[in-house]
Design an enzyme around this catalytic site. Sequence first.
Site, mmCIF file in Angstrom:
data_model
loop_
_atom_site.group_PDB
_atom_site.id
_atom_site.type_symbol
_atom_site.label_atom_id
_atom_site.label_comp_id
_atom_site.label_asym_id
_atom_site.label_seq_id
_atom_site.Cartn_x
_atom_site.Cartn_y
_atom_site.Cartn_z
ATOM 1 N N THR A 116 -35.571 85.194 -19.806
ATOM 2 C CA THR A 116 -35.751 86.016 -18.698
ATOM 3 C C THR A 116 -36.191 87.445 -19.144
ATOM 4 O O THR A 116 -37.230 88.045 -18.571
ATOM 5 C CB THR A 116 -34.599 86.241 -17.930
ATOM 6 N N HIS B 40 -39.658 87.160 -20.074
ATOM 7 C CA HIS B 40 -40.561 87.281 -18.959
ATOM 8 C C HIS B 40 -40.798 88.788 -18.384
ATOM 9 O O HIS B 40 -42.008 89.016 -17.975
ATOM 10 C CB HIS B 40 -40.183 86.448 -17.742
#
Length: 389
Positions: free
Chosen positions: A74, A77
């Site tokens: 995450t 990202h």
Amino acid sequence: MHERLGLDKLFNIKTQWITSLSSATNDCRWGMEIMYAVVKTKRARGAEITAVNIPSISRNEVLVKVKSASICGTDVHIWDWNAWAQDRIRKIPLVFGHEFCGDVIDIGADVTSVKVGDFVSGETHIADGTCYQCQTDRMHVCQNLQILGVDRDGAFADYVALPERNTWKNDPKLDPGVASIQEPLGNAIQAALPHDNLEDIAGNNVAVLGCGPIGLMAIAVVRALGAAKIFATAGGLNKVRMGLATRMGADLVLSAAVEGANIPQIILDETDGNGVDVALEMSGAPAALEQTFRILTFGGRVSLLGLFDTSVRFDFNNSMIFKAAKVYGISGRRMFQTWYQAKGLLSHSEFQNKIASVITHKLTMENVEEGIELINSKNAAKVVLEPQW
């Protein structure tokens, strides 16, 4: 690239603050003080290392001095600012990072279960405690869920604030690196045991598709739970991660770059044509999803944790319905059954050493960009950051 702003000035401010720390009172006014943090300041690739306020805490929150924080997919990202991040991240500026451990240095007036000095990790799914899911033992999928480091400021910083309910007290002897990756370890455990499914793992054949950090930890989990034969598949010819898969306990490690479309037949041959009893799809690759159900025995169980970039086509009739497959979607960790399961597994030194070996790199938080690039290039498994600037 990241930018560093005003660090000489910040060092002087921080030194003055440290000398007065012992006289600080529990009035939750930490927002007046300054710390370092990795901050997403723009809706573009990268982040900045800059000076921000130490977070204030409310009456039911605790303030933690971060010891270690690990980089999650995450976080990559958010750094890369991919399509998911562009759609999901609403709070800018944002201190990101959510996998961490540290020492409690302050508590709110209503906190009773945590005290100053406790060594804690954080459950990153922050639930409201009042919705239908929360009140029916499904707090991890709360209707009003907030995620640390995504919806509110996170742990790539000197300090992080979180609700008392989201703190997990660690054994003081637990290695900080391992303590910081209990959150993704919990994902692996939840994939293996979505409803305490020990009976379909012990003595049975299991496949783990995807040798990222959570997939690797899942291999160690199902080995500890007594799987008979474990098959692991990797998306490419990644010697680091394939070697770790063997270290975690996989009996046969296959690569999509080498065995490719032959993977299902190889696993079927290795199981006398029966297939595996449990398949954990951890990669989010459409080809791996199709292979997951091809290698599944009739009446077997699948856990789906990998996230797909786009919608995928799927043959429900032959892959799921006629196979009478049991399928679980995995999101987060059960609060807090999964944490107790992690504690039990980590109490065994062999298992804890395996999990520690998933950490291939330790860097200072100043070098977060290097850690991101190591993960993007697949030259690392888990990267742990320490708040040194």
